[in-house]
Scaffold this active site. Structure first.
Site, PDB file in Angstrom:
ATOM      1  CB  SER A 147      -0.890   0.008   1.246  1.00 15.99           C
ATOM      2  OG  SER A 147      -1.538   1.254   1.416  1.00 15.99           O
ATOM      3  CE1 TYR A 160      -4.605  -1.719   4.958  1.00 15.57           C
ATOM      4  CE2 TYR A 160      -3.620   0.448   4.640  1.00 15.57           C
ATOM      5  CZ  TYR A 160      -4.073  -0.749   4.116  1.00 15.57           C
ATOM      6  OH  TYR A 160      -3.996  -0.974   2.773  1.00 15.57           O
ATOM      7  CB  ALA A 162       1.572  -1.493  12.171  1.00 13.88           C
ATOM      8  CB  SER A 163      -0.677  -4.973   8.846  1.00 11.45           C
ATOM      9  OG  SER A 163      -1.492  -4.163   8.022  1.00 11.45           O
ATOM     10  CE  LYS A 164      -2.023  -3.536   3.228  1.00  5.97           C
ATOM     11  NZ  LYS A 164      -2.190  -4.578   2.202  1.00  5.97           N
TER      12      LYS A 164
END
Length: 283
Positions: A147, A160, A162-164
């Site tokens: 992203s 969000y 952090a996960s990307k």
């Protein structure tokens, strides 16, 4: 736009029943590739495969796998089936993921864990499930879709992002590992895209987050097909990182080379959005 290089290629796509993943699958089918898509919902997968058959080559193979990418063992099992069904694999596209916006203290712990399980571990599990096949084959391509929020974050998107961000770190290291086996690992940073996922995300997104996005000069909503085509056009490119359009490039450029200035810019957008919301409430 011609994608003749994909004719006859064998492809597996996670998150392939909707959004960008489905858009890529359709373009690959049109180009003459054989494609297996995976997702959790059987109904959407069946519909997608029918669409692929309608536009694909008569000799191509199309199929689906009902799969939760956070389940490592299940993904390993489906990977073996896919390789057997397709007779090999040339391209893996890890496209599974979802977004959940909200202030850090408003999100339950389960949300943080689910974001990591699907967005991060889903990519890791997919890459590792096919890793030995690609290493033995000595060629092929593994593509991670992260992203634009994988290199900077804003109000409401900390969990969000952090996960990307995690995908980026894994992809960089994994790229060097697979390079020694002749396999390419690449990272694409999709922009805000008009997908079913975005529609769902907007149902409970904080008002301030919406206001920031509407007022940002750098945030533009892209169509699925334009993003999918941009990804397929970029894959043969030698560059590790790819993005769609001038807006995504500018965001990446600014945060990469001028991080402090970029942070001030996003802070300014936050304050302007808050001011607009306050004025709306006063009316």
């Amino acid at each position: 736009m011609s994608f003749s290089r994909y004719k006859g290629k064998k492809v597996f796509i996670t998150g392939g029943s909707a959004g960008i993943g489905k858009g890529i699958a359709i373009e690959l089918a049109k180009a003459g590739a054989s494609v297996i898509v995976s997702a959790r919902g059987k109904s959407n997968l069946e519909k997608t495969v029918e669409e692929l058959k309608a536009v694909g080559a008569p000799t191509a193979v199309f199929g689906y796998a009902v799969l939760d990418v956070s389940d490592k063992k299940a993904l390993e099992k489906e990977a073996k089936k896919a390789i057997q069904t397709l007779g090999g694999l040339d391209l893996l596209i890890c496209s599974s993921g979802f977004a959940k916006a909200g202030e850090a203290s408003d999100l339950d712990e389960e949300v943080y864990r689910n974001l990591m399980d699907v967005n991060y571990f889903g990519h890791v599990n997919g890459a590792l499930a096919f890793r030995d096949h690609f290493a033995k084959q000595k060629n092929g391509e593994i593509v991670f879709l992260a992203s634009t929020l994988a290199f900077f974050s804003i109000y409401g998107y900390g969990a969000y992002s952090a996960s990307k961000f995690a995908i980026v770190g894994f992809a960089q290291g994994f790229r060097q590992e697979m390079m020694l086996h002749g396999v390419k690992v690449k990272l694409f940073l999709p922009p805000t895209t008009d997908t079913p996922g975005l529609e769902k995300e907007n149902t409970d997104k904080p008002e301030l987050s919406k206001e920031i996005e509407m007022g940002s000069a750098l945030n533009r909503i892209h169509a699925i097909d334009s993003v999918a085509k941009a990804i397929l056009k970029w894959i043969p490119n030698k560059k590790f990182i790819g993005y769609t359009g001038w807006d995504s490039w500018l965001q990446y450029f600014l945060f990469r080379h001028f991080p402090e200035f970029s942070i001030k810019l996003t802070d300014s957008e936050l304050k302007s959005a808050q001011s607009r919301l306050n004025k709306k409430k006063e009316v």
